[in-house]
Scaffold this motif. Structure first.
Motif, PDB file in Angstrom:
ATOM      1  N   ILE A 196      79.713 -24.777   9.922  1.00  0.00           N
ATOM      2  CA  ILE A 196      79.912 -25.976  10.732  1.00  0.00           C
ATOM      3  C   ILE A 196      81.095 -26.771  10.196  1.00  0.00           C
ATOM      4  N   MET A 198      72.859 -24.365  28.888  1.00  0.00           N
ATOM      5  CA  MET A 198      72.411 -24.467  27.504  1.00  0.00           C
ATOM      6  C   MET A 198      71.533 -25.693  27.278  1.00  0.00           C
ATOM      7  N   PHE A 199      71.921 -26.820  27.880  1.00  0.00           N
ATOM      8  CA  PHE A 199      71.118 -28.020  27.667  1.00  0.00           C
ATOM      9  C   PHE A 199      69.780 -27.902  28.380  1.00  0.00           C
ATOM     10  N   ALA A 228      76.619 -24.351  19.973  1.00  0.00           N
ATOM     11  CA  ALA A 228      76.382 -22.955  20.360  1.00  0.00           C
ATOM     12  C   ALA A 228      75.995 -22.127  19.141  1.00  0.00           C
ATOM     13  N   VAL A 258      77.314 -25.677  29.984  1.00  0.00           N
ATOM     14  CA  VAL A 258      76.649 -26.752  29.248  1.00  0.00           C
ATOM     15  C   VAL A 258      75.295 -27.072  29.900  1.00  0.00           C
ATOM     16  N   ILE A 285      84.416 -25.232  11.189  1.00  0.00           N
ATOM     17  CA  ILE A 285      84.789 -25.480  12.590  1.00  0.00           C
ATOM     18  C   ILE A 285      85.345 -26.892  12.738  1.00  0.00           C
ATOM     19  N   LEU A 286      84.704 -27.843  12.076  1.00  0.00           N
ATOM     20  CA  LEU A 286      85.175 -29.233  12.163  1.00  0.00           C
ATOM     21  C   LEU A 286      86.571 -29.377  11.562  1.00  0.00           C
ATOM     22  N   LEU A 297      80.806 -28.621  20.910  1.00  0.00           N
ATOM     23  CA  LEU A 297      80.137 -27.615  21.746  1.00  0.00           C
ATOM     24  C   LEU A 297      79.988 -26.289  21.001  1.00  0.00           C
ATOM     25  N   LEU A 298      81.040 -25.910  20.283  1.00  0.00           N
ATOM     26  CA  LEU A 298      80.978 -24.638  19.558  1.00  0.00           C
ATOM     27  C   LEU A 298      79.939 -24.684  18.444  1.00  0.00           C
ATOM     28  N   ILE A 299      79.838 -25.831  17.765  1.00  0.00           N
ATOM     29  CA  ILE A 299      78.833 -25.960  16.712  1.00  0.00           C
ATOM     30  C   ILE A 299      77.435 -25.876  17.313  1.00  0.00           C
ATOM     31  N   ALA A 352      89.099 -28.189  13.936  1.00  0.00           N
ATOM     32  CA  ALA A 352      89.291 -29.152  15.031  1.00  0.00           C
ATOM     33  C   ALA A 352      90.187 -30.298  14.587  1.00  0.00           C
ATOM     34  N   ALA A 394      84.871 -28.641  19.491  1.00  0.00           N
ATOM     35  CA  ALA A 394      84.249 -28.276  18.219  1.00  0.00           C
ATOM     36  C   ALA A 394      82.754 -28.563  18.278  1.00  0.00           C
TER      37      ALA A 394
END
Lengths: 289, 302
Positions: A279, A17-18, B137, A14, A282-283, B133-135, A286, B131
């Motif tokens: 997106i 990436m950030f 990415a 993280v 993915i949500l 973090l994956l989004i 989750a 989720a």
């Protein structure tokens, strides 16, 4: 897994990436509202860069060219990719050899592949494709300085470099097609085309959708291939959006960083719209977990 | 199958019907062979076309300069290594090759070290944080490169790390991190969770378990991710063109800058292309199993 463990394990990634993505990205958004050059503080100019981008005909041409290229390349690579994947899937001992040859244009750097590709059409370099076409048609095509011939070799080259990836994704998808359903369809008298259209394509719909998404995103970012193939890109109107950003924001003498950044931000918005279905899925995953 | 074995054995009606089926099958069988031949020809033609640009480059690099640029093109010639010798002697090709390799190796090693624990955590900790973090990415993977690379150029000049291999490697690690964690996460997701729990019950800490149980099981996954990050580092043109100048230039950038130059230099670019691509083509043949696995599990979902 405890929350603390999760944080400890994800932290390095993280941070990378950030630190290396989000910070530069923030800078781009900031620049898009400024008049600025490298190494200097900018002055705030509001939406001026965005207005300049949207009223600039050259940007409009770049968008039309990029979107057109994306449509053509995606349609052709999906169709050809499907055909080739089907044929490769039926191979026995030859399969590793054929796959190896087909992977070549995927593993070599795009820019290098495009250089090699350009030499086929460059009469300075023997131009073997020119030579053969000349023998067949008697004409001489100016591949690098005429609008449509140049577009044709650009599209062919992008297809050439994207095809292996799309083909492999479809090939992977074909492994998941149920053998029983296929046999059942055959017994019911479905011909080859019928089996493809009614059984195979519906069952790899997800993979095809994903291949379309990836290839769309990649072709929208076309840049490397144009360096050797479109030396006259600006004059002809064969600039992609990425090449346009490069030309206005980086090339010597034209360092309009604000305008380039505004175009980057606009491109990101387009990409977010394209990614929206992924997106959402993915949500949803989750939520179910 | 059964129709074939019974078709020739009698005159009863159902068997007649079966014989008819067989009879109808014959022309279809022949049609199938024709289709197979056509398919094979098409596939062979595709292979030739896909390989042609590279083949032509190999030929151009092994001709004399005069033959390489002759028009009409020369197909039969006596191979010579002049272009390779010139490339080695008159340019800093070996330096660029070393830069390319250093960047690719650093990128691969660090990306895996940083990405592995994160990918593992993402596969074992469902919910909105993962989720999210994956989004993020996924979005980062799709970004237009210039949106991050131009600020990187500005920042690297301000920090005094412009034109260094490690700055380029750092940029590439970050740019490829989304792909790395998606790919590894999908491989981790295939390992049953019960295994973690069993190891934890046996008294391993999370990190010990990751090192002693997961990493060995993840062998193919790590290899796949390693090959991909190596290829990405090796192939990168845009980022390298912007973040490097003379001392840490990579081979793709070198080849692109040779283009507008004199004919011998152009031919040296062909030689450089051959030297750069033969090893990766070797990778394509030897490691295609892993490339296919990666494109299957990693790319299809992320």
């Amino acid at each position: 897994m405890r929350r603390r463990e999760f944080v400890a394990l994800t932290l390095p990634s993280v941070l990378v990436m950030f630190g290396f993505m989000l910070v530069p990205l923030y800078r781009t958004v900031e620049w898009s509202f400024e008049r600025v050059s490298y190494g200097q503080a900018g002055t705030f100019v509001g939406l001026q860069n965005y207005l300049a981008a949207l009223t600039e005909p050259r940007f409009g041409r770049a968008v039309v060219f990029t979107v057109g290229l994306t449509l053509v390349v995606t349609v052709v690579t999906i169709c050809l990719g499907y055909l080739i994947a089907t044929l490769v899937n039926g191979l026995g001992r030859m399969r590793p050899l054929v796959l190896g040859i087909l992977l070549v244009s995927y593993v070599i750097p795009h820019v290098v592949g495009a250089v090699s590709f350009s030499w086929l059409f460059d009469s300075n370099f023997g131009g073997v494709a020119n030579f053969l076409l000349g023998r067949l048609t008697g004409g001489d095509v100016l591949w690098f300085t005429d609008l449509w011939p140049n577009r044709l070799i650009i599209a062919l080259n992008v297809i050439w470099s994207m095809l292996p990836f799309v083909m492999l994704m479809i090939l992977a998808g074909l492994q998941g097609v149920s053998r029983e359903t296929l046999e059942a369809a055959q017994i019911d008298g479905a011909g080859t085309l019928g089996r493809h259209w009614h059984v195979i394509i519906p069952s790899i719909r997800g993979v095809l959708g994903f291949a379309v998404l990836i290839s769309t995103m990649d072709v929208l970012r076309t840049f490397d291939n144009l360096i050797p193939l479109a030396p006259q890109a600006v004059g002809l109107g064969n600039e992609s959006i990425m090449l346009y950003i490069y030309n206005v924001a980086f090339r010597e003498g034209a360092e309009d960083l604000g305008l380039g950044s505004a175009i980057s931000v606009l491109t990101i918005l387009i990409i977010l719209v394209l990614l929206y279905p992924s997106i959402r899925s993915i949500l949803k995953e989750a939520k179910e977990a | 199958m059964s129709t074939l074995t019974t078709a020739d054995s009698g005159t009863a009606r159902p068997l007649d019907a079966a014989a008819e089926v067989v009879a109808r099958r014959l022309p279809r069988g022949r049609r199938r062979t024709t289709a197979a031949v056509l398919g094979g020809l098409f596939l062979a033609a595709t292979c030739v076309i896909m390989f042609a640009p590279f083949l032509w480059t190999i030929m151009a690099s092994t001709k004399t300069t005069r033959e390489a640029f002759a028009n009409p093109p020369v197909f039969l010639y006596e191979p010579t290594a002049t272009a390779f010798v010139d490339l080695w002697q008159t340019t800093d090709f070996y330096l660029y090759l070393i830069n390319t390799l250093v960047v690719a190796v650093i990128t691969t090693v660090v990306a895996l070290l940083v990405g592995l624990p994160c990918a593992y955590a993402l596969s074992r900790f469902p919910g909105y944080v993962s989720a999210g973090l994956l989004i993020l990415a996924l979005v980062f993977r799709a970004l237009p490169r210039f949106a991050v690379v131009l600020p990187m150029y500005d920042i690297s000049r301000a920090l005094g790390v412009y034109d260094t291999t490690y700055a380029l490697a750092a940029a590439l690690i970050a740019i490829n991190q989304p792909f790395t964690i998606w790919l590894l996460r999908n491989f981790f997701a295939e390992i049953p969770r019960e295994l973690d729990e069993a190891a934890m019950v046996d008294g391993c800490t999370r990190l010990q378990m990751l090192r002693k149980v997961m990493i060995p099981l993840m062998g193919p996954g790590i290899l796949t991710a390693g090959i991909f990050t190596f290829l990405f580092g090796f192939q990168e043109y845009l980022t390298a063109a912007i973040l490097t100048d003379t001392t840490s230039k990579t081979v793709p950038v070198f080849i692109a800058t040779q283009l507008g130059q004199t004919l011998p230099m152009l031919q040296q670019a062909a030689a450089a292309t051959v030297l750069l691509t033969i090893p990766v083509i070797g990778i394509a043949f030897v490691a295609q199993k892993y490339l296919v696995a990666g494109l299957n599990s990693g790319a299809v979902k992320g």
